[in-house]
Design a protein around this motif. Structure first.
Motif, PDB file in Angstrom:
ATOM      1  N   ARG A 102       0.815  -1.220   0.000  1.00  0.00           N
ATOM      2  CA  ARG A 102       0.000   0.000   0.000  1.00  0.00           C
ATOM      3  C   ARG A 102       0.845   1.265   0.000  1.00  0.00           C
ATOM      4  O   ARG A 102       0.510   2.237  -0.689  1.00  0.00           O
ATOM      5  N   LEU A 103       1.936   1.278   0.766  1.00  0.00           N
ATOM      6  CA  LEU A 103       2.724   2.494   0.933  1.00  0.00           C
ATOM      7  C   LEU A 103       3.786   2.686  -0.136  1.00  0.00           C
ATOM      8  O   LEU A 103       4.095   3.826  -0.517  1.00  0.00           O
ATOM      9  N   TYR A 104       4.352   1.601  -0.631  1.00  0.00           N
ATOM     10  CA  TYR A 104       5.522   1.735  -1.498  1.00  0.00           C
ATOM     11  C   TYR A 104       5.358   1.098  -2.881  1.00  0.00           C
ATOM     12  O   TYR A 104       5.554   1.772  -3.902  1.00  0.00           O
ATOM     13  N   LEU A 105       4.989  -0.172  -2.932  1.00  0.00           N
ATOM     14  CA  LEU A 105       5.013  -0.889  -4.209  1.00  0.00           C
ATOM     15  C   LEU A 105       3.965  -0.367  -5.188  1.00  0.00           C
ATOM     16  O   LEU A 105       4.280  -0.053  -6.341  1.00  0.00           O
ATOM     17  N   SER A 106       2.717  -0.288  -4.762  1.00  0.00           N
ATOM     18  CA  SER A 106       1.662   0.178  -5.666  1.00  0.00           C
ATOM     19  C   SER A 106       1.841   1.638  -6.078  1.00  0.00           C
ATOM     20  O   SER A 106       1.741   1.956  -7.272  1.00  0.00           O
ATOM     21  N   PRO A 107       2.124   2.563  -5.143  1.00  0.00           N
ATOM     22  CA  PRO A 107       2.284   3.967  -5.566  1.00  0.00           C
ATOM     23  C   PRO A 107       3.505   4.196  -6.463  1.00  0.00           C
ATOM     24  O   PRO A 107       3.453   5.043  -7.368  1.00  0.00           O
ATOM     25  N   GLY A 118      11.149  -4.158 -15.545  1.00  0.00           N
ATOM     26  CA  GLY A 118      12.526  -4.602 -15.742  1.00  0.00           C
ATOM     27  C   GLY A 118      13.410  -4.322 -14.549  1.00  0.00           C
ATOM     28  O   GLY A 118      13.017  -3.590 -13.625  1.00  0.00           O
ATOM     29  N   PRO A 119      14.627  -4.877 -14.540  1.00  0.00           N
ATOM     30  CA  PRO A 119      15.548  -4.638 -13.422  1.00  0.00           C
ATOM     31  C   PRO A 119      15.841  -3.165 -13.177  1.00  0.00           C
ATOM     32  O   PRO A 119      15.995  -2.741 -12.030  1.00  0.00           O
ATOM     33  N   ARG A 120      15.928  -2.385 -14.250  1.00  0.00           N
ATOM     34  CA  ARG A 120      16.245  -0.960 -14.059  1.00  0.00           C
ATOM     35  C   ARG A 120      15.131  -0.238 -13.304  1.00  0.00           C
ATOM     36  O   ARG A 120      15.411   0.684 -12.520  1.00  0.00           O
ATOM     37  N   HIS A 121      13.867  -0.641 -13.534  1.00  0.00           N
ATOM     38  CA  HIS A 121      12.760  -0.021 -12.797  1.00  0.00           C
ATOM     39  C   HIS A 121      12.869  -0.327 -11.300  1.00  0.00           C
ATOM     40  O   HIS A 121      12.671   0.553 -10.456  1.00  0.00           O
ATOM     41  N   ILE A 122      13.182  -1.583 -10.999  1.00  0.00           N
ATOM     42  CA  ILE A 122      13.263  -1.995  -9.595  1.00  0.00           C
ATOM     43  C   ILE A 122      14.471  -1.359  -8.925  1.00  0.00           C
ATOM     44  O   ILE A 122      14.402  -0.924  -7.768  1.00  0.00           O
ATOM     45  N   ARG A 123      15.574  -1.281  -9.648  1.00  0.00           N
ATOM     46  CA  ARG A 123      16.784  -0.674  -9.068  1.00  0.00           C
ATOM     47  C   ARG A 123      16.536   0.799  -8.745  1.00  0.00           C
ATOM     48  O   ARG A 123      16.928   1.282  -7.658  1.00  0.00           O
ATOM     49  N   ALA A 124      15.905   1.519  -9.665  1.00  0.00           N
ATOM     50  CA  ALA A 124      15.600   2.934  -9.411  1.00  0.00           C
ATOM     51  C   ALA A 124      14.621   3.075  -8.248  1.00  0.00           C
ATOM     52  O   ALA A 124      14.734   3.994  -7.423  1.00  0.00           O
ATOM     53  N   PHE A 125      13.654   2.167  -8.172  1.00  0.00           N
ATOM     54  CA  PHE A 125      12.681   2.180  -7.067  1.00  0.00           C
ATOM     55  C   PHE A 125      13.370   1.996  -5.722  1.00  0.00           C
ATOM     56  O   PHE A 125      13.074   2.712  -4.760  1.00  0.00           O
ATOM     57  N   LEU A 126      14.306   1.061  -5.631  1.00  0.00           N
ATOM     58  CA  LEU A 126      14.988   0.794  -4.364  1.00  0.00           C
ATOM     59  C   LEU A 126      15.849   1.976  -3.940  1.00  0.00           C
ATOM     60  O   LEU A 126      15.896   2.328  -2.752  1.00  0.00           O
ATOM     61  N   VAL A 127      16.526   2.605  -4.887  1.00  0.00           N
ATOM     62  CA  VAL A 127      17.346   3.774  -4.563  1.00  0.00           C
ATOM     63  C   VAL A 127      16.471   4.915  -4.057  1.00  0.00           C
ATOM     64  O   VAL A 127      16.780   5.581  -3.064  1.00  0.00           O
TER      65      VAL A 127
END
Length: 383
Positions: A102-107, A118-127
């Motif tokens: 609710r707080l992080y993944l969906s928004p 893709g991996p680049r989307h997830i990497r940017a999200f984590l940073v």
């Protein structure tokens, strides 16, 4: 060539020939949101199309969702929580996963379609998330996403788990410094007159988790045989106080040391006296730790009392959970085998006991290193 069926039974789908010469199969399938929609598959021959129809019907029979259009992550996550996590995992796990969703993944990632993520989307999200919150929060969100995409792979919504291709953020482990033996004794002396004294003794001497202490019932306590069975834990999730199984899901019988037996005997006498004054009685299966009105003690109130008594004793502040660390340290320093310590604390793996909860004291280190003096002082040829 086998005879072609022009019409299949109701619910079995259809195979028809198109104007362009190709064949088309149509089957009503389940969607990730729980609705049903028509799914089309195409082939050069009737047999090829019929084989695809059968594959779709197999998924329908198994209850697997087959999206007719590309699914967004924000659409998949609620289905995954309600149909995969909720029926199979503990409520605490579901609440944690739902919070990260609710707080992080969906928004922050929900607008991406599963096959386009893709991996680049997830990497940017984590940073981004680590900068807004903490690396520990980002690491946990990565774990939730990886688990959700693993389920999507099982249901053949995506061909690979891209979250598994991205390393989570590095987190500096929190250094835990449990109380020494002298500090522990000072706390117990301060807590001796507190109504929850026996609860603190169980946490310190046996390393029980807070929820396990609060979920203990008198039917699980045998003071004559000096044994308890840890089978429940009391938790509060979203305003609801409820009883759950232990973290491992197993019943854990543990022998009681004498200090726990004495504390529990005195606690039972006091509890019975209060009940008699209120014109009630203590049921054999009632909770060991209750309020004056007989209701279970809130787990958070145990932590608050622990902090208050620690301050009154002039001790450096630690978490109530750190008493588990201290228990493991004292047991290891006393020469108890790590496997036994693991069973007492209720860990699923020995590595957790040794890597997380064992904090060797400086005196134990000095004793261990003193053996080097004897070894290195030996002269050649002298036994």
């Amino acid at each position: 060539m086998p005879t072609q069926r022009k019409r299949n039974p109701n619910g079995a789908g259809t195979v028809t020939k198109r104007k362009d010469g190709r064949y088309q199969a149509a089957v009503y399938v389940l969607q990730p949101d729980g609705t049903r929609a028509r799914k089309f598959a195409y082939g050069k021959s009737w047999a090829e199309c019929d084989a695809k129809r059968r594959v779709l019907l197999t998924k329908v029979d198994q209850g697997l969702p087959v999206p007719t259009k590309s699914t967004k992550l924000a659409e998949w996550l609620p289905y995954w929580l309600d149909n995969v996590i909720k029926p199979r995992r503990k409520r605490t796990t579901y609440a944690k996963y739902e919070m990260h969703t609710r707080l992080y993944l969906s928004p922050m990632l929900g607008s991406h379609r599963l096959e386009a993520l893709g991996p680049r989307h997830i990497r940017a999200f984590l940073v981004d998330l680590a900068g807004k919150t903490t690396p520990a929060t980002a690491k946990e969100a990565h774990r939730v996403l990886r688990t959700a995409l693993t389920a999507a792979c099982r249901e053949e919504l995506v061909g690979r788990n891209v979250a598994a291709l991205v390393e989570p953020p590095k987190v500096v482990s929190r250094e835990t410094s449990p109380w020494s033996l002298d500090e522990t004794l000072r706390f117990l002396q301060e807590a001796r007159k507190d109504p929850l004294y026996a609860a603190f003794v169980l946490g310190i001497a046996m390393g029980l988790r807070r929820g396990e202490v609060m979920g203990l019932r008198w039917s699980d306590v045998d003071l004559d045989k000096r044994e308890i069975k840890v089978r429940h834990q009391l938790q509060r999730i979203r305003g609801e106080l409820y009883e759950d199984t232990t973290k491992s899901g197993k019943v854990r019988p543990i022998p009681l040391p004498l200090i726990c037996v004495a504390a529990l005997r005195w606690h039972r006498l006091c509890q019975r006296a209060i009940a008699e004054r209120n014109g009630a009685s203590v049921a054999p299966d009632s909770y060991v730790f209750t309020t004056r009105s007989g209701r279970p003690v809130e787990p958070r109130n145990l932590s608050r009392s622990f902090a208050r008594l620690s301050a009154a004793a002039g001790l450096r502040p630690i978490r109530l959970h750190d008493t588990r660390h201290g228990c493991a340290t004292l047991l290891v320093a006393a020469g108890v085998a790590p496997r036994v310590v693991m069973e007492i604390l209720g860990h699923s793996q020995i590595s957790i006991t040794m890597d997380v909860y064992t904090h060797v004291t400086s005196d134990t280190q000095r004793e261990a290193i003193s053996h080097m003096d004897r070894l290195l002082k030996r002269r050649p040829g002298r036994e």
